[in-house]
Scaffold this motif. Structure first.
Motif, PDB file in Angstrom:
ATOM      1  N   ALA A   1      -2.894  19.451  11.328  1.00 49.53           N
ATOM      2  CA  ALA A   1      -3.607  20.323  10.400  1.00 49.53           C
ATOM      3  C   ALA A   1      -5.088  20.500  10.698  1.00 49.53           C
ATOM      4  CB  ALA A   1      -3.444  19.777   8.969  1.00 49.53           C
ATOM      5  N   ARG A   2      -5.613  19.837  11.717  1.00 49.56           N
ATOM      6  CA  ARG A   2      -7.050  19.970  11.991  1.00 49.56           C
ATOM      7  C   ARG A   2      -7.403  21.421  12.282  1.00 49.56           C
ATOM      8  NH1 ARG A   2      -9.642  16.699  16.365  1.00 49.56           N
ATOM      9  NH2 ARG A   2      -7.796  17.248  17.566  1.00 49.56           N
ATOM     10  N   GLY A   3      -8.455  21.896  11.605  1.00 47.95           N
ATOM     11  CA  GLY A   3      -8.895  23.270  11.784  1.00 47.95           C
ATOM     12  C   GLY A   3      -8.133  24.272  10.933  1.00 47.95           C
ATOM     13  N   LEU A   4      -7.056  23.823  10.280  1.00 48.27           N
ATOM     14  CA  LEU A   4      -6.250  24.728   9.444  1.00 48.27           C
ATOM     15  C   LEU A   4      -6.498  24.520   7.962  1.00 48.27           C
ATOM     16  CD1 LEU A   4      -2.794  24.461  11.282  1.00 48.27           C
ATOM     17  CD2 LEU A   4      -4.550  26.229  11.565  1.00 48.27           C
ATOM     18  N   VAL A   5      -6.967  23.337   7.587  1.00 45.99           N
ATOM     19  CA  VAL A   5      -7.183  23.025   6.178  1.00 45.99           C
ATOM     20  C   VAL A   5      -8.585  22.465   5.995  1.00 45.99           C
ATOM     21  CG1 VAL A   5      -4.733  22.599   5.707  1.00 45.99           C
ATOM     22  CG2 VAL A   5      -6.202  20.722   6.463  1.00 45.99           C
ATOM     23  N   ALA A   6      -9.058  22.546   4.768  1.00 46.59           N
ATOM     24  CA  ALA A   6     -10.386  22.022   4.441  1.00 46.59           C
ATOM     25  C   ALA A   6     -10.339  21.374   3.067  1.00 46.59           C
ATOM     26  CB  ALA A   6     -11.426  23.142   4.459  1.00 46.59           C
ATOM     27  N   LYS A   7     -11.201  20.397   2.874  1.00 45.90           N
ATOM     28  CA  LYS A   7     -11.256  19.691   1.603  1.00 45.90           C
ATOM     29  C   LYS A   7     -11.558  20.660   0.460  1.00 45.90           C
ATOM     30  CE  LYS A   7     -13.411  15.677  -0.597  1.00 45.90           C
ATOM     31  NZ  LYS A   7     -14.415  14.599  -0.451  1.00 45.90           N
TER      32      LYS A   7
ATOM     33  N   TYR B   1       0.861  -1.178   0.000  1.00 47.39           N
ATOM     34  CA  TYR B   1       0.000   0.000   0.000  1.00 47.39           C
ATOM     35  C   TYR B   1       0.901   1.233   0.000  1.00 47.39           C
ATOM     36  CZ  TYR B   1      -4.032  -2.906   1.110  1.00 47.39           C
ATOM     37  OH  TYR B   1      -5.031  -3.854   1.072  1.00 47.39           O
ATOM     38  N   ASP B   2       0.524   2.214  -0.781  1.00 46.95           N
ATOM     39  CA  ASP B   2       1.359   3.394  -0.953  1.00 46.95           C
ATOM     40  C   ASP B   2       0.817   4.540  -0.107  1.00 46.95           C
ATOM     41  OD1 ASP B   2       3.379   4.959  -1.911  1.00 46.95           O
ATOM     42  OD2 ASP B   2       2.391   5.458  -3.792  1.00 46.95           O
ATOM     43  N   ASP B   3       1.186   4.562   1.183  1.00 49.90           N
ATOM     44  CA  ASP B   3       0.765   5.627   2.088  1.00 49.90           C
ATOM     45  C   ASP B   3       1.785   6.758   2.011  1.00 49.90           C
ATOM     46  OD1 ASP B   3      -1.262   3.892   2.887  1.00 49.90           O
ATOM     47  OD2 ASP B   3      -0.008   3.026   4.451  1.00 49.90           O
ATOM     48  N   ASN B   4       1.419   7.818   1.305  1.00 50.01           N
ATOM     49  CA  ASN B   4       2.395   8.862   1.023  1.00 50.01           C
ATOM     50  C   ASN B   4       1.858  10.249   1.340  1.00 50.01           C
ATOM     51  OD1 ASN B   4       4.790   7.587   0.139  1.00 50.01           O
ATOM     52  ND2 ASN B   4       3.825   7.072  -1.809  1.00 50.01           N
ATOM     53  N   VAL B   5       2.750  11.240   1.149  1.00 49.51           N
ATOM     54  CA  VAL B   5       2.400  12.644   1.358  1.00 49.51           C
ATOM     55  C   VAL B   5       1.914  13.224   0.035  1.00 49.51           C
ATOM     56  CG1 VAL B   5       3.286  14.902   2.027  1.00 49.51           C
ATOM     57  CG2 VAL B   5       4.115  12.850   3.180  1.00 49.51           C
ATOM     58  N   GLY B   6       0.788  13.966   0.086  1.00 50.87           N
ATOM     59  CA  GLY B   6       0.260  14.616  -1.098  1.00 50.87           C
ATOM     60  C   GLY B   6       0.934  15.953  -1.353  1.00 50.87           C
ATOM     61  N   ALA B   7       0.582  16.579  -2.462  1.00 51.46           N
ATOM     62  CA  ALA B   7       1.166  17.868  -2.821  1.00 51.46           C
ATOM     63  C   ALA B   7       0.849  18.951  -1.796  1.00 51.46           C
ATOM     64  CB  ALA B   7       0.662  18.292  -4.209  1.00 51.46           C
ATOM     65  N   ASP B   8      -0.214  18.759  -1.024  1.00 51.91           N
ATOM     66  CA  ASP B   8      -0.585  19.741  -0.003  1.00 51.91           C
ATOM     67  C   ASP B   8       0.151  19.526   1.318  1.00 51.91           C
ATOM     68  OD1 ASP B   8      -1.796  17.390   0.788  1.00 51.91           O
ATOM     69  OD2 ASP B   8      -3.851  18.113   0.527  1.00 51.91           O
ATOM     70  N   GLY B   9       1.028  18.505   1.364  1.00 53.23           N
ATOM     71  CA  GLY B   9       1.775  18.229   2.576  1.00 53.23           C
ATOM     72  C   GLY B   9       1.086  17.281   3.527  1.00 53.23           C
ATOM     73  N   LEU B  10      -0.142  16.877   3.213  1.00 48.70           N
ATOM     74  CA  LEU B  10      -0.916  15.995   4.083  1.00 48.70           C
ATOM     75  C   LEU B  10      -0.703  14.532   3.697  1.00 48.70           C
ATOM     76  CD1 LEU B  10      -4.190  18.104   4.049  1.00 48.70           C
ATOM     77  CD2 LEU B  10      -2.664  17.814   6.013  1.00 48.70           C
ATOM     78  N   LEU B  11      -0.790  13.649   4.681  1.00 48.29           N
ATOM     79  CA  LEU B  11      -0.590  12.229   4.472  1.00 48.29           C
ATOM     80  C   LEU B  11      -1.847  11.562   3.937  1.00 48.29           C
ATOM     81  CD1 LEU B  11       1.127  11.747   7.898  1.00 48.29           C
ATOM     82  CD2 LEU B  11       2.282  11.333   5.741  1.00 48.29           C
ATOM     83  N   ARG B  12      -1.648  10.473   3.229  1.00 52.86           N
ATOM     84  CA  ARG B  12      -2.761   9.657   2.739  1.00 52.86           C
ATOM     85  C   ARG B  12      -2.626   8.232   3.283  1.00 52.86           C
ATOM     86  NH1 ARG B  12      -2.800  14.864   0.945  1.00 52.86           N
ATOM     87  NH2 ARG B  12      -4.594  15.198  -0.423  1.00 52.86           N
ATOM     88  N   TYR B  13      -3.791   7.626   3.573  1.00 54.48           N
ATOM     89  CA  TYR B  13      -3.815   6.230   4.001  1.00 54.48           C
ATOM     90  C   TYR B  13      -4.804   5.485   3.114  1.00 54.48           C
ATOM     91  CZ  TYR B  13      -3.851   2.101   6.967  1.00 54.48           C
ATOM     92  OH  TYR B  13      -3.725   0.812   7.425  1.00 54.48           O
ATOM     93  N   LYS B  14      -4.340   4.418   2.486  1.00 49.81           N
ATOM     94  CA  LYS B  14      -5.147   3.717   1.498  1.00 49.81           C
ATOM     95  C   LYS B  14      -6.268   2.907   2.138  1.00 49.81           C
ATOM     96  CE  LYS B  14      -3.174   4.878  -2.401  1.00 49.81           C
ATOM     97  NZ  LYS B  14      -3.931   5.604  -3.441  1.00 49.81           N
ATOM     98  N   TRP B  15      -7.395   2.826   1.407  1.00 53.73           N
ATOM     99  CA  TRP B  15      -8.479   1.939   1.777  1.00 53.73           C
ATOM    100  C   TRP B  15      -7.979   0.501   1.874  1.00 53.73           C
ATOM    101  CZ3 TRP B  15     -12.957   2.957  -2.281  1.00 53.73           C
ATOM    102  CH2 TRP B  15     -13.551   4.208  -2.017  1.00 53.73           C
ATOM    103  N   ARG B  16      -8.795  -0.344   2.481  1.00 53.07           N
ATOM    104  CA  ARG B  16      -8.635  -1.783   2.338  1.00 53.07           C
ATOM    105  C   ARG B  16      -9.272  -2.162   1.005  1.00 53.07           C
ATOM    106  NH1 ARG B  16      -8.678  -6.664   5.344  1.00 53.07           N
ATOM    107  NH2 ARG B  16      -8.631  -8.321   3.759  1.00 53.07           N
TER     108      ARG B  16
END
Length: 303
Positions: free
Chosen positions: A152-158, A79-94
């Motif tokens: 980043a909670r409260g600092l960024v939004a989707k 699974y490729d759990d990586n950092v996105g262009a926005d600096g935030l981490l991603r965690y893959k689905w099952r």
């Protein structure tokens, strides 16, 4: 949020307190076997599933923990759990099914804003727990969640652009809370918790040194860009007093070889000149990258 008096809430809080103690406030890793020692109300309670990457106890409203398994540098990660262009981490689905029970359990943790534990693999069956982490939002098209180590909670939004200064802040804090502890735990494990240069084995006096600094593009947080070093040898390496050749031979700056000083200079530095590293990883795939060592050694020679 869950009821603060609920069993689920107590498990989350107690598990994080227990992990803080068992990992020496995050300085040490923990094995899957040692994780079996956790208990609540006198009864054993599993923090990890034996096979699944997402842990949702049967009576819980949402997931309790997620796992990223260790992958040798010579292997491809499942699974490729990586950092996105926005600096935030991603965690893959099952898998890719959005309705898989484990994916639903993560979605519920996100909806309830519940803290999770991220067990990040630093060796086979060995983990560096990172907590609390939170799920910010979901990116269904990429089969993943955006995960935040309480930065980043409260600092960024989707769907809102992240300004460059905020992106730099998120990256810096994420390095401190996730990448650096994982890097340290991984490097110290492969060097058997000993300094590569002198074999000192006191963990509190050891660092995970980057061969190429992490501020550089080549300075990846990989075990092959790391060396376990005591604080003296780490400082000497970073300040170009000590160099290491691509074939793992220690070199001391020539002017120091002629200098007369106390026993630390004599025994700690000068006597290591021309000697091979005292500790190297057993697995060839986890040993220092020769190209990275060559770049660092060239910088040492031209200092």
């Amino acid at each position: 949020m869950t009821d603060p008096g609920s069993f689920e809430h107590r498990v989350r809080q107690e598990a994080m307190r227990w992990l803080t103690v068992r990992t020496n406030d995050g300085q040490d890793e923990i094995s899957s076997q040692d994780l079996l020692d956790f208990a609540i109300d006198g009864e054993p309670f599993r923090l990890l599933d034996a096979q699944r990457g997402i842990r949702k106890p049967a009576a819980f409203a949402a997931a309790l923990a997620i796992r990223t398994t260790y992958t040798s540098p010579s292997q491809e990660r499942p699974y490729d759990d990586n950092v996105g262009a926005d600096g935030l981490l991603r965690y893959k689905w099952r898998g890719i099914d959005p309705d898989h029970p484990e994916n639903r359990s993560l979605r519920e943790a996100m909806r309830l804003e519940l803290p999770l534990i991220w067990f990040f693999g630093v060796g086979p069956g060995v983990y560096r727990p990172v907590f609390p982490v939170f799920l910010l939002w979901e990116e269904a098209a990429s089969h993943q969640f955006v995960i935040d180590p309480d930065v980043a909670r409260g600092l960024v939004a989707k769907n809102s652009p992240v300004e460059e200064h905020l992106r730099r802040y998120i990256l810096r804090e994420t390095k401190q809370r996730l990448h650096q502890p994982v890097f340290r735990a991984t490097v110290l494990r492969v060097y058997q918790k000993r300094c590569a240069v002198c074999a000192l084995g006191h963990t509190v006096l050891l660092d995970a040194a980057h061969i190429i600094p992490d501020r550089h593009e080549e300075g990846i947080a990989s075990v092959t860009n790391g060396l376990a070093m005591c604080k003296i040898h780490h400082a000497a390496f970073d300040n170009l007093i000590l160099g290491i050749t691509p074939d793992l031979i220690v070199q001391i700056r020539p002017d120091l070889l002629d200098e007369k000083d106390g026993p630390m200079l004599q025994h700690g530095l000068k006597e290591r000149h021309g000697e091979r590293l005292m500790v190297i990883p057993n697995a060839r795939a986890e040993r220092p990258n020769a190209d990275l060592l060559a770049r660092a050694y060239q910088r040492f020679k031209t200092a």
